[in-house]
Scaffold this motif. Structure first.
Motif, mmCIF file in Angstrom:
data_model
loop_
_atom_site.group_PDB
_atom_site.id
_atom_site.type_symbol
_atom_site.label_atom_id
_atom_site.label_comp_id
_atom_site.label_asym_id
_atom_site.label_seq_id
_atom_site.Cartn_x
_atom_site.Cartn_y
_atom_site.Cartn_z
ATOM 1 N N GLN A 286 17.551 9.175 -49.748
ATOM 2 C CA GLN A 286 16.941 9.355 -48.438
ATOM 3 C C GLN A 286 17.721 8.632 -47.339
ATOM 4 N N GLY A 287 18.281 7.470 -47.659
ATOM 5 C CA GLY A 287 19.044 6.722 -46.660
ATOM 6 C C GLY A 287 20.224 7.508 -46.126
ATOM 7 N N ILE A 288 20.830 8.338 -46.973
ATOM 8 C CA ILE A 288 21.953 9.175 -46.555
ATOM 9 C C ILE A 288 21.460 10.469 -45.916
ATOM 10 N N SER A 289 20.485 11.110 -46.541
ATOM 11 C CA SER A 289 20.009 12.405 -46.030
ATOM 12 C C SER A 289 19.402 12.264 -44.638
ATOM 13 N N PHE A 290 18.735 11.142 -44.366
ATOM 14 C CA PHE A 290 18.164 10.938 -43.034
ATOM 15 C C PHE A 290 19.258 10.753 -41.981
ATOM 16 N N LYS A 291 20.356 10.107 -42.366
ATOM 17 C CA LYS A 291 21.486 10.000 -41.440
ATOM 18 C C LYS A 291 22.006 11.389 -41.079
ATOM 19 N N LEU A 292 22.155 12.233 -42.081
ATOM 20 C CA LEU A 292 22.643 13.588 -41.849
ATOM 21 C C LEU A 292 21.659 14.394 -41.004
ATOM 22 N N ALA A 293 20.362 14.189 -41.225
ATOM 23 C CA ALA A 293 19.349 14.883 -40.432
ATOM 24 C C ALA A 293 19.439 14.489 -38.961
ATOM 25 N N ASP A 294 19.601 13.202 -38.712
ATOM 26 C CA ASP A 294 19.733 12.734 -37.327
ATOM 27 C C ASP A 294 20.996 13.292 -36.679
ATOM 28 N N MET A 295 22.100 13.273 -37.427
ATOM 29 C CA MET A 295 23.361 13.796 -36.893
ATOM 30 C C MET A 295 23.225 15.280 -36.550
ATOM 31 N N ALA A 296 22.652 16.050 -37.458
ATOM 32 C CA ALA A 296 22.510 17.490 -37.244
ATOM 33 C C ALA A 296 21.648 17.785 -36.022
ATOM 34 N N THR A 297 20.549 17.042 -35.882
ATOM 35 C CA THR A 297 19.639 17.275 -34.763
ATOM 36 C C THR A 297 20.304 16.943 -33.427
ATOM 37 N N GLU A 298 20.986 15.822 -33.363
ATOM 38 C CA GLU A 298 21.624 15.418 -32.114
ATOM 39 C C GLU A 298 22.771 16.353 -31.745
ATOM 40 N N ILE A 299 23.491 16.834 -32.728
ATOM 41 C CA ILE A 299 24.583 17.778 -32.461
ATOM 42 C C ILE A 299 24.027 19.080 -31.894
ATOM 43 N N GLU A 300 22.924 19.575 -32.470
ATOM 44 C CA GLU A 300 22.301 20.792 -31.942
ATOM 45 C C GLU A 300 21.837 20.592 -30.503
ATOM 46 N N ALA A 301 21.217 19.442 -30.229
ATOM 47 C CA ALA A 301 20.740 19.166 -28.871
ATOM 48 C C ALA A 301 21.902 19.078 -27.890
ATOM 49 N N ALA A 302 22.991 18.437 -28.294
ATOM 50 C CA ALA A 302 24.173 18.332 -27.429
ATOM 51 C C ALA A 302 24.724 19.717 -27.117
ATOM 52 N N GLU A 303 24.772 20.578 -28.137
ATOM 53 C CA GLU A 303 25.326 21.912 -27.900
ATOM 54 C C GLU A 303 24.463 22.716 -26.936
ATOM 55 N N LEU A 304 23.156 22.559 -27.018
ATOM 56 C CA LEU A 304 22.274 23.265 -26.081
ATOM 57 C C LEU A 304 22.550 22.830 -24.642
ATOM 58 N N LEU A 305 22.727 21.536 -24.420
ATOM 59 C CA LEU A 305 23.041 21.044 -23.078
ATOM 60 C C LEU A 305 24.374 21.605 -22.595
ATOM 61 N N ILE A 306 25.351 21.664 -23.489
ATOM 62 C CA ILE A 306 26.676 22.167 -23.115
ATOM 63 C C ILE A 306 26.611 23.654 -22.800
ATOM 64 N N ARG A 307 25.917 24.420 -23.633
ATOM 65 C CA ARG A 307 25.825 25.859 -23.411
ATOM 66 C C ARG A 307 25.086 26.170 -22.116
ATOM 67 N N GLN A 308 24.072 25.372 -21.783
ATOM 68 C CA GLN A 308 23.378 25.564 -20.516
ATOM 69 C C GLN A 308 24.327 25.333 -19.344
ATOM 70 N N ALA A 309 25.085 24.232 -19.396
ATOM 71 C CA ALA A 309 26.018 23.929 -18.316
ATOM 72 C C ALA A 309 27.088 25.017 -18.197
ATOM 73 N N ALA A 310 27.595 25.494 -19.338
ATOM 74 C CA ALA A 310 28.615 26.541 -19.326
ATOM 75 C C ALA A 310 28.070 27.826 -18.714
ATOM 76 N N ASP A 311 26.820 28.145 -19.017
ATOM 77 C CA ASP A 311 26.207 29.349 -18.460
ATOM 78 C C ASP A 311 26.085 29.244 -16.945
ATOM 79 N N LEU A 312 25.633 28.094 -16.467
ATOM 80 C CA LEU A 312 25.511 27.904 -15.015
ATOM 81 C C LEU A 312 26.878 27.982 -14.344
ATOM 82 N N LYS A 313 27.881 27.408 -14.981
ATOM 83 C CA LYS A 313 29.233 27.446 -14.424
ATOM 84 C C LYS A 313 29.741 28.878 -14.371
ATOM 85 N N ASN A 314 29.493 29.652 -15.413
ATOM 86 C CA ASN A 314 29.904 31.057 -15.416
ATOM 87 C C ASN A 314 29.272 31.829 -14.267
#
Length: 387
Positions: A286-314
């Protein structure tokens, strides 16, 4: 993200699929085998960027009429992410070339200037640099000391710029200079300087913690005479131009951060499945899997922010807040993801035999370059507190 702010579709276009596959394949064949050698030698692989030019990756956002690929910001994000998943240094240089130097000329050059410089930049014949920062004016750009004095039909430039990507190898640079009062936003202008111009030379090359294959040097100007025709826009517009360029540049660094985070995460997932302790893969703990869960979630959230900004820029909509949010969050996620990746690898993560120690070193620059995390918070706060 509200509906009236962004119409971004989560569907991946055919262009994006094609670009992701092409860039990923190229990076695996031509970048990954050389990553640590370039890093150790602090070698900027100029020839690689000539190859990028042949693939259309040096002018992703440049219209086809000027020799570019004519794509939008979603495709551009894909390019930077796929490169940075393999090497942050190469991703940084590619981003700086596209969004800063080339992007500035594309946004603010007149027709003659665009036809003069963009085809060479977009095809990779020339590599571009962009000069804003100075030794004593990092975030305080309005107090820059590099000056340009008009003498007949030429500007005479004196001063120095620091922390410049491609400050030595770049063939052309967009340089912000003081043409008016120090401290005034109307006192800065943007001038294009070609490498062979007398009085324009490279200074010290920085010995960096990470991003070591991305060249970072001083640019020095000693009575450097540049034609008045090289002025972008009108005199006194340079600071405002630079701030608009940085809106797009922040999307670039956010994409760079996302690529580094994804590279570290994917390496960590693969290792966690392969590495066995106590008779089972460490991913089952669990100590490892929870790290991976946090990483995956934050990466998805970061990509959503980036895609929103890219769309507005377009769509040519205001993007200052969104690009600052994307850059701030994604860069911090890159640091956290690469730190956790090293932890998951344990002792091996601290060695250069495995990729995560380089992601770890490279990630930190993302929280500093093109506006620190603290500056991003100032920008965001100013935007959200507007009347």
């Amino acid at each position: 993200m509200t509906e009236n702010q962004s119409g971004y579709s989560f569907a991946v276009s055919e262009n994006q699929r094609m670009i992701r596959s092409m860039v990923s394949d190229f990076a695996e064949r031509h970048i990954r085998p050389e990553v640590m050698d370039w890093d150790e030698r602090q070698h900027f692989p100029v020839e690689l960027f000539k190859q990028f030019g042949e693939l259309g990756l040096m002018g992703v956002l440049v219209p086809e009429e000027y020799g570019g690929s004519g794509f939008g910001y979603q495709e551009y994000v894909d390019v930077i992410v796929e490169v940075a998943k393999v090497c942050g240094s190469v991703g940084l240089s590619l981003a700086a070339h596209n969004s800063l130097c080339t992007g500035h000329i594309l946004a603010f050059g007149n027709e003659e200037q665009k036809r003069r410089w963009l085809p060479r930049l977009a095809t990779g014949e020339w590599i571009g640099a962009w000069g804003l920062t100075e030794a004593n004016t990092g975030s305080d750009a309005l107090r820059m000391t590099t000056t340009a004095v008009l003498d007949g039909d030429e500007y005479v430039i004196n001063g120095a710029k620091n922390w410049i990507t491609h400050g030595k190898s770049g063939d052309v640079a967009v340089v912000m200079v003081r043409t008016g009062e120090k401290g005034s936003s109307a006192g800065i202008s943007a001038i294009v300087v070609e490498r062979n111009t007398p009085g324009f030379m490279a200074g010290k090359k920085e010995n960096k913690l990470g991003m070591r294959a991305s060249e970072t040097t001083e640019m020095i100007f000693d009575n450097c005479r540049v034609p008045k025709a090289n002025l972008l826009g009108t005199e006194g517009e340079g600071f405002k131009q630079a701030m608009k360029v940085l809106d797009g540049g922040r999307i670039s660094i956010a994409a760079l951060s996302l690529g580094i985070a994804k590279g570290a995460y994917e390496a960590a997932v693969a290792y966690a499945k392969e590495r066995h302790q106590f008779g089972q893969p460490i991913a089952s703990f669990q100590g490892i899997s929870f790290k991976l869960a946090d990483m995956a979630t934050e990466i998805e959230a970061a990509e959503l922010l980036i895609r929103q900004a890219a769309d507005l820029k377009n769509r040519r909509m205001p993007v200052t807040k969104e690009s600052a949010m994307a850059k701030y969050y994604a860069s911090e996620v890159a640091v956290r993801a690469s730190t956790e990746a090293v932890q998951i690898f344990g002792g091996y993560g601290y060695t250069k035999d495995f990729p995560v120690e380089k992601f770890y070193r490279d990630s930190k620059l993302c929280t500093i370059g093109e506006g620190t995390s603290e500056i991003q918070k100032i920008v965001i706060a100013r935007e959200v507190l507007k009347d």
